[in-house]
Write a protein that holds these residues in place. Structure first.
Motif, short mmCIF file in Angstrom:
data_model
loop_
_atom_site.label_atom_id
_atom_site.label_comp_id
_atom_site.label_asym_id
_atom_site.label_seq_id
_atom_site.Cartn_x
_atom_site.Cartn_y
_atom_site.Cartn_z
N LEU A 1 10.44 4.15 6.68
CA LEU A 1 10.92 5.46 6.22
C LEU A 1 12.33 5.37 5.65
N SER A 2 13.13 4.42 6.10
CA SER A 2 14.50 4.30 5.62
C SER A 2 14.62 3.57 4.30
N PHE A 3 13.56 2.90 3.85
CA PHE A 3 13.62 2.17 2.59
C PHE A 3 13.69 3.15 1.42
N ARG A 4 14.63 2.92 0.52
CA ARG A 4 14.79 3.72 -0.68
C ARG A 4 14.84 2.79 -1.88
N ASN B 1 0.81 -1.22 0.00
CA ASN B 1 0.00 0.00 0.00
C ASN B 1 0.84 1.27 0.00
N ARG B 2 2.06 1.20 0.53
CA ARG B 2 2.86 2.41 0.70
C ARG B 2 3.94 2.59 -0.37
N PHE B 3 4.24 1.56 -1.14
CA PHE B 3 5.27 1.66 -2.17
C PHE B 3 4.72 1.10 -3.49
N PRO B 4 3.80 1.84 -4.12
CA PRO B 4 3.16 1.30 -5.33
C PRO B 4 4.09 1.25 -6.55
N HIS B 5 5.21 1.99 -6.54
CA HIS B 5 6.07 2.07 -7.72
C HIS B 5 7.34 1.22 -7.58
N VAL B 6 7.42 0.42 -6.54
CA VAL B 6 8.60 -0.41 -6.32
C VAL B 6 8.36 -1.79 -6.90
N ASP B 7 9.38 -2.35 -7.53
CA ASP B 7 9.25 -3.66 -8.16
C ASP B 7 9.11 -4.75 -7.10
N LYS C 1 12.45 -8.23 -0.76
CA LYS C 1 13.68 -8.00 0.02
C LYS C 1 13.36 -7.19 1.27
N TRP C 2 12.57 -6.15 1.14
CA TRP C 2 12.21 -5.33 2.29
C TRP C 2 11.36 -6.11 3.29
N ARG C 3 10.46 -6.94 2.80
CA ARG C 3 9.62 -7.72 3.71
C ARG C 3 10.46 -8.66 4.56
N GLU C 4 11.48 -9.27 3.96
CA GLU C 4 12.35 -10.15 4.73
C GLU C 4 13.05 -9.38 5.83
N ARG C 5 13.40 -8.14 5.57
CA ARG C 5 14.06 -7.34 6.60
C ARG C 5 13.10 -6.96 7.73
N LEU C 6 11.82 -6.85 7.43
CA LEU C 6 10.83 -6.50 8.46
C LEU C 6 10.54 -7.67 9.39
N LEU D 1 5.68 0.06 14.97
CA LEU D 1 7.02 -0.43 15.29
C LEU D 1 7.93 -0.38 14.07
N TRP D 2 7.36 -0.67 12.89
CA TRP D 2 8.16 -0.69 11.66
C TRP D 2 8.35 0.68 11.03
N ALA D 3 7.70 1.70 11.54
CA ALA D 3 7.71 3.01 10.88
C ALA D 3 9.13 3.52 10.60
#
Length: 509
Positions: A329-332, A240-246, A252-257, A323-325
Motif C-alpha cells: 500500500l505504501s508503494f507509489r 498483478n497489482r501494479f499493471p501500469h508501473v515500469d 526495485k519494489w521486489r528487492e524491498r519485499l 504480511l506485505w500488505a
C-alpha cells in the motif's frame, strides 16, 4: 465394643494419603472400598477433640519439650482426658458433602488423573479436557481459597514492587499483535529441519563431528527452495497489482519485499530465532545474524509448500501477501509529467540540419534505495546554435532520463528554445507562401492546357457522333425484319415486269 488403634494414613494399597482423602471427599463408598478388612469400617469423621495419632518422625515438632511436659503438674491428667477411641458403626450413614468440598475433591482427582495419564501414549484430547475443566473450576471465585486470598489481600496487602514486563518481550508482543496466523507445517520432519541450524548437528571444532550424508536435517536446503518461492510470490503480487508501473520500478519494489531486513522483522515477530537449535555464537547486530534470521522465514515457506503439495503454495502466497500488505500500500509509482515530451520538443524545433542530442552529464549514481540513477542533458544543434543546453533530467535508465530532460526543457522555455521555435515558424511561413504561389502558377498553366484539351475533345466528339449515327442507321437497316425485305423485292420485280411489257408493246406497234 472393640477398641482398635487407627492405622497410619501415609500409604494404603499403593495410594498416597492425599489421593485417599480426595476420593473420600467425592464418595463415602469409595473411602470404604479402600479398607479390605472384613471388620466394619470406622466412621468417616472423628470427633473434633480427637488427638492426632502418633506417627514417629512424621512431624518435626513431635517430642519437643517432652522432658519439660513430664514434670509439669497435671500433664498426664490432661492427656488422659483427651483420649478418644474409634467407635465402629455397622451401618454408617453416607457423608453429605458440600459443593465446595466436592469442587476441591474434583480438582484433586483431576490432578491425580493428569499425573497418571501423562505418558508417551496418552490421550491428548482427554488430557486437554482435564486441564480445561480444572482451570474452570479453579477460576471460580466462590472457593474457600479465593475468599481467603481476598481477605488476605484486604488485611495484609502485598507491598512488593510490581514486576514490569521487559522491553524486548513487550516489543515482541506488540509486533506480533497484528500479524496473520502462522500457517502450520504438517510434516514433523520438515518442521524440525526448519528450526535446526547446521551447527546443531555438525561442528568442525568438535573432534569426530561428521556432517553425514543426509543434508535435509537442517534448514539450508529448505532455504534454497524457499528463496525461489519467495521471489515468485513477490513477483506475482507486484505484477498483478501494479499493471501500469515500469519494470525497473517493480524490480526495485521486489528487492524491498524480499530483503533480509524485511524478512528478519517477520522472523523476530513470530519468535523464530528463539526456536532455532544451534551451537553458533553470533553478534545480534551483525549482518550474518540477520541473514540467518531471515533464512528461517524462507525455509518455513518451503516447509509449508512441501508439507502440502496441493494447497501449500496458495497458503504461503496468501500468508506472505498479508504480511506485505502495508508495504504494498505504501508503494507509489513515479509519475512522469509528460511522457511525450521528447516528441513534442522535436516537433517544435527539428528541421533540415537541426538535431537534438542527449548525453550523460555525470556518471551513474545510486539513490538511498540502492537504485541506479542516470543524469542526462539535452542539447540543440542548428538554427545558429552548436550544442546549446536546453534542459536536464534523471531516471532509472537513459530513456527515462532523456524524457525527463526534454520535459525540463519545455518547462524552462528558455531563450534558445524560443529563438529556435521562432526561426522554425518563420521558415515554415515562407515555405507555405512559396508553395501557395507555386501552386497558383501551376494551377493557371494547368487550366490553359485543360481548355485546349477540351476544344480538341469537342470537335473529335462531334465527328465521332456523326460516324456513330451512320453506323447506327446501317445497323438498323440490316436489322430490319425479313418480311419487309421480301415485299421490297416483290415490288421491284413487278416494276421491272411492267417496264418489259411496255417495251414489248412498243416494238409490236
Amino acid at each position: 465394643m472393640t477398641m482398635v488403634q487407627a492405622r497410619p494414613m501415609t500409604t494404603i494399597h499403593g495410594c498416597s494419603g492425599g489421593a485417599v482423602l480426595a476420593r473420600a471427599f467425592v464418595s463415602h463408598r469409595t473411602f470404604l472400598s479402600i479398607f479390605p478388612s472384613p471388620t466394619p469400617a470406622p466412621a468417616l469423621f472423628a470427633p473434633a477433640s480427637m488427638a492426632t495419632p502418633k506417627r514417629a518422625g512424621s512431624f518435626n515438632h513431635y517430642g519437643r519439650d517432652q522432658q519439660n511436659k513430664k514434670h509439669q503438674p497435671g500433664h498426664d491428667r490432661h492427656a488422659k482426658a483427651q483420649k478418644q477411641h474409634f467407635v465402629y458403626n455397622a451401618n454408617p450413614k453416607p457423608a453429605v458433602l458440600s459443593a465446595k468440598d466436592m469442587q476441591t475433591g474434583l480438582v484433586a482427582l483431576l490432578d491425580r488423573f493428569v499425573a497418571d495419564e501423562t505418558t508417551a501414549g496418552a490421550d491428548k484430547d482427554a488430557l486437554h479436557h482435564a486441564h480445561e475443566l480444572r482451570r474452570l473450576l479453579c477460576a471460580r471465585n466462590n472457593t474457600t481459597s479465593s475468599k481467603t486470598k481476598r481477605e488476605l489481600d484486604e488485611k495484609r496487602p502485598d507491598k512488593s514492587i510490581t514486576v514490569v514486563i521487559p522491553d524486548y518481550v513487550e516489543r515482541k508482543v506488540r509486533a506480533a499483535k497484528d500479524l496473520p496466523p502462522l500457517p502450520p507445517i504438517t510434516e514433523p520432519h520438515l518442521h524440525e529441519a526448519v528450526f535446526t541450524h547446521r551447527s546443531a548437528i555438525f561442528d568442525p571444532s568438535i573432534p569426530g563431528s561428521v556432517l553425514g550424508e543426509d543434508l535435509s536435517l537442517d534448514y539450508e536446503r529448505l532455504e534454497l527452495l524457499g528463496d525461489a518461492y519467495l521471489e515468485l510470490i513477490a513477483s506475482r503480487a507486484l505484477y498483478n497489482r501494479f499493471p501500469h508501473v515500469d519494470v525497473p520500478e517493480l524490480c526495485k519494489w521486489r528487492e524491498r519485499l524480499v530483503e533480509n531486513a524485511t524478512l528478519s522483522k517477520f522472523s523476530e515477530a513470530y519468535g523464530f530465532p528463539d526456536r532455532l537449535k544451534h551451537r553458533a555464537v553470533w553478534d545480534k547486530t551483525s549482518k550474518q545474524y540477520h541473514k540467518v534470521v531471515a533464512d528461517i522465514v524462507e525455509a518455513y515457506i518451503a516447509g509449508i509448500v512441501l508439507s502440502d503439495p496441493e494447497n501449500g503454495f496458495a497458503t504461503a502466497e496468501e500468508w506472505m501477501t498479508e504480511l506485505w500488505a502495508p508495504q504494498l500500500l505504501s508503494f507509489r509509482e513515479k509519475i512522469i509529467e509528460n511522457p511525450q515530451a521528447r516528441h513534442e520538443l522535436e516537433r517544435l524545433v527539428l528541421g533540415r540540419g537541426v538535431k537534438l542530442l542527449t548525453r550523460e552529464e555525470k556518471p551513474m549514481t545510486y539513490d538511498s534505495d540502492n537504485v541506479q540513477q542516470f543524469h542526462i542533458g539535452i542539447y540543440l544543434t542548428g538554427w545558429g546554435y552548436q550544442d546549446e543546453w536546453l534542459g536536464s533530467g534523471e531516471g532509472q535508465n537513459k530513456v527515462q532520463a532523456g524524457v525527463a530532460a526534454a520535459a525540463d526543457a519545455l518547462k524552462r522555455d528558455g531563450p534558445v528554445l524560443k529563438d529556435a521555435m521562432r526561426q522554425k515558424a518563420e521558415l515554415r511561413a515562407v515555405q507555405l507562401r512559396e508553395k501557395e504561389e507555386k501552386d497558383k502558377a501551376e494551377g493557371g498553366a494547368k487550366q490553359q492546357v485543360a481548355s485546349g484539351i477540351a476544344e480538341t475533345s469537342g470537335s473529335m466528339k462531334d465527328k465521332g457522333a456523326e460516324e456513330v449515327t451512320q453506323k447506327k442507321r446501317k445497323t438498323d437497316g440490316e436489322a430490319a425484319s425479313p418480311d419487309k425485305n421480301k415485299k421490297k423485292y416483290k415490288k421491284e420485280k413487278e416494276t421491272a415486269q411492267q417496264k418489259r411489257k411496255a417495251s414489248t408493246d412498243n416494238d409490236r406497234s
